[in-house]
Design an enzyme around this catalytic site. Structure first.
Site, PDB file in Angstrom:
ATOM      1  N   GLU A 286       0.840  -1.215   0.000  1.00 23.97           N
ATOM      2  CA  GLU A 286       0.000   0.000   0.000  1.00 23.97           C
ATOM      3  C   GLU A 286       0.867   1.254   0.000  1.00 23.97           C
ATOM      4  O   GLU A 286       0.564   2.235  -0.679  1.00 23.97           O
ATOM      5  CB  GLU A 286      -0.937   0.005   1.213  1.00 23.97           C
ATOM      6  CG  GLU A 286      -1.942  -1.135   1.251  1.00 23.97           C
ATOM      7  CD  GLU A 286      -2.905  -1.105   0.071  1.00 23.97           C
ATOM      8  OE1 GLU A 286      -3.214  -0.001  -0.414  1.00 23.97           O
ATOM      9  OE2 GLU A 286      -3.330  -2.177  -0.383  1.00 23.97           O
ATOM     10  N   ASP A 371       3.967  -3.925  -5.728  1.00 23.39           N
ATOM     11  CA  ASP A 371       4.551  -5.203  -5.293  1.00 23.39           C
ATOM     12  C   ASP A 371       6.068  -5.105  -5.243  1.00 23.39           C
ATOM     13  O   ASP A 371       6.712  -5.568  -4.294  1.00 23.39           O
ATOM     14  CB  ASP A 371       4.140  -6.336  -6.241  1.00 23.39           C
ATOM     15  CG  ASP A 371       2.703  -6.818  -5.995  1.00 23.39           C
ATOM     16  OD1 ASP A 371       2.129  -6.446  -4.951  1.00 23.39           O
ATOM     17  OD2 ASP A 371       2.180  -7.566  -6.836  1.00 23.39           O
TER      18      ASP A 371
HETATM   19 ZN   LIG Z   1      -2.471  -2.426  -4.701  1.00 20.86          ZN
END
Ligand SMILES: [Zn+2]
Length: 424
Positions: A286, A371
Site C-alpha cells: 500500500e 509489489d
Molecule cells: Zn495495490
C-alpha cells in the site's frame, strides 16, 4: 443531428456495450470452468484442489449473477429513457408542483425529480443486493451479515445519501440555472471541492457509522508497522482495526483519508489470518502506491474525466435532440436541468466502456510497481505468502480469461503477480 439519429446512435452504442459485456462474461465463465480441476503448477503446494474448485464455482456464480443484474440494468435504462419512465415521472412531478414550478425558480421540483429518480433506481436494485449477500455469499460461506444488519445499513445509507445528496444536487442545479453558459466549469470546481472534502470527512464521520474502528492494540505489530512507515518516510495519523467480520469473512487492508484524516485500516479478518511479517508486506504494498503517487494520479485522472463529462453535459443540455433522442420531451415552461442530469447519469456507461482496457491496464501496472516496492522495503516471500492466503480466503480464481482480464481486472491475475515477485 435529429432526435431519430440520436436514438439510433444511443441504441447502437448500447448494443455494442451489451454484446461486449455478455461476450466477455461468457468467456470468463468458460475459461474458469475449463480450468476448474487443475491447480496451476506454481500453486500446487499452496492451494488445494478443493480450494481451487471452490474459487472456480464462486467466480462463475458471481459472474452469472452479474449477468442477470446487468441485464436488468439495461432493461431499466431502456425503461427510463425510450420506455418513457423518466418522462412519466417528470409529468407526474410537474402536475404535483403545479403552477408554482415556473415561479419558484424550479429548484424544489428539480431536486425532487432527481431524488425520486435515484430512490426508484435504488429500490429496484435492492432485491439484487439482498440475493447477492444472502444467497451467493451465504452459499460460499462468506456472508456474516444478519438480515437486521443489512436492513440497518440500508436505512443509514439512505439517510446519508439524502443528507449529502440533496444539498449537493441543489447546488449543482442552482449553478446550472444561474452561472450562465460556463456553468459546467463552476459545477466542476464545486464537485472537485466536494470530493476533496469527502476524503477528509469520510474516514472521520461516515465510515464509523457502519463499522467500528479501534486503534491497533497489538503493540508488537504496531511497532513493526511504524518502523516500516518510518523507513519509507511515511506518516499516517493512526493505525486502525475495522470489524470487517461483521459483514464478510473476506479480508482486506487499505489507506484512507487525506491530511489529518489519513489512516491505515486493517480488517480484523486480515489480522486474524496473516502473520506479522505478512501484514507488514501487505502494508508495504500500500505504501508503494503512495510512493509512486498512484493515488494522486488516479485523483487527477478522475478530475479530468469529470471535466470532460461536465463539458459534454454543458453542450448536450442545450440540445433538444439530446432529450428527444432519449425518449424525453423537454419542458416548455420549466427548467430542464434536472432532466439533463438524470439522463446524464444513465448514458455514460454505454460510452465509457471503450476506455476500460486503458484504465485497467494502468491500474494493473500500478499493482506490479507496488509489489516491487513492497519486495524492496519489506519481504517478497512474505508478500507472496500473504497474497496466496488472501487468494484462497477470498476464493479468487487463479485462471481468469486473458481478454476478460484485459478489460476488467484492476489487479493482475495472481499467477502473474507471484511470478513477478519471485523473479529477480
Ligand atoms: Zn495495490
Amino acid at each position: 443531428m435529429t432526435s431519430e439519429s440520436g436514438t439510433t446512435l444511443f441504441l447502437s452504442l448500447l448494443a455494442i456495450w451489451v454484446s461486449l459485456q455478455v461476450w466477455l462474461a461468457r468467456r470468463q465463465i468458460d475459461h474458469v470452468v475449463a480450468n476448474r480441476n487443475v491447480v496451476p503448477l506454481a500453486f500446487r503446494n499452496a492451494i488445494s484442489a478443493e480450494a481451487h474448485a471452490k474459487a472456480a464455482d464462486y467466480t462463475c456464480a458471481k459472474q452469472r449473477f452479474g449477468l442477470w443484474q446487468f441485464g436488468f440494468g439495461v432493461l431499466m435504462l431502456l425503461a427510463w429513457t425510450l420506455g418513457g419512465g423518466l418522462a412519466a415521472l417528470n409529468t407526474t412531478l410537474l402536475g404535483f408542483f403545479g403552477g408554482d414550478v415556473a415561479t419558484s425558480g424550479d429548484l424544489a421540483y428539480q431536486v425532487t425529480l432527481l431524488l425520486a429518480f435515484g430512490l426508484i433506481g435504488g429500490l429496484l436494485d435492492l432485491p439484487f443486493d439482498w440475493y447477492y449477500n444472502f444467497r451467493i455469499e451465504e452459499r460460499f460461506g462468506f456472508n456474516r451479515m444478519t438480515q437486521r444488519i443489512w436492513f440497518v445499513d440500508l436505512l443509514k445509507n439512505l439517510l446519508v445519501s439524502l443528507l449529502i445528496g440533496a444539498p449537493l444536487i441543489a447546488v449543482v442545479l442552482w449553478l446550472m440555472g444561474t452561472a450562465g453558459p460556463a456553468w459546467w466549469l463552476w459545477a466542476w470546481g464545486f464537485w472537485m471541492a466536494f470530493n476533496l472534502l469527502l476524503m477528509v470527512v469520510y474516514p472521520l464521520f461516515i465510515a464509523p457509522l457502519f463499522n467500528e474502528f479501534k486503534p491497533l492494540a497489538d503493540e508488537a505489530l504496531a511497532a513493526r508497522v511504524k518502523a516500516l512507515m518510518d523507513r519509507c518516510g511515511f506518516s499516517a495519523k493512526g493505525l486502525f482495526v475495522m470489524d470487517g467480520s461483521k459483514r464478510s469473512a473476506q479480508s482486506n487492508a487499505y489507506f484512507t483519508g487525506i491530511g489529518h484524516s489519513k489512516r491505515v485500516v486493517f480488517y480484523d479478518t486480515l489480522l486474524a489470518r496473516l502473520s506479522p511479517g505478512e501484514v507488514e508486506a501487505v502494508l508495504a504494498h500500500e505504501l508503494g502506491h503512495f510512493h509512486h503517487k498512484h493515488i494522486i494520479k488516479m485523483i487527477v485522472q478522475i478530475f479530468l474525466m469529470s471535466l470532460l463529462g461536465l463539458a459534454a453535459l454543458g453542450f448536450l443540455a442545450q440540445q433538444p435532440e439530446f432529450y428527444l433522442g432519449l425518449g424525453v420531451t423537454p419542458n416548455a415552461d420549466a427548467a430542464n436541468d434536472g432532466l439533463a442530469l438524470a439522463l446524464f447519469t444513465l448514458v455514460p456507461p454505454c460510452v465509457s466502456f471503450v476506455l476500460a482496457p486503458l484504465s485497467s491496464r494502468a491500474s494493473r501496472r500500478h499493482e506490479f510497481q507496488a509489489d516491487a516496492y513492497a519486495k524492496a522495503n519489506a519481504n517478497g516471500d512474505e508478500l507472496a505468502s500473504a497474497l496466496v492466503k488472501l487468494t484462497e480466503d477470498n476464493a479468487s480464481t487463479l485462471t481468469p480469461d486473458p481478454l476478460y482480464v484485459a478489460f476488467n481486472y484492476s489487479h493482475p491475475p495472481m499467477v502473474e503477480r507471484i511470478a513477478a515477485i519471485k523473479a529477480g
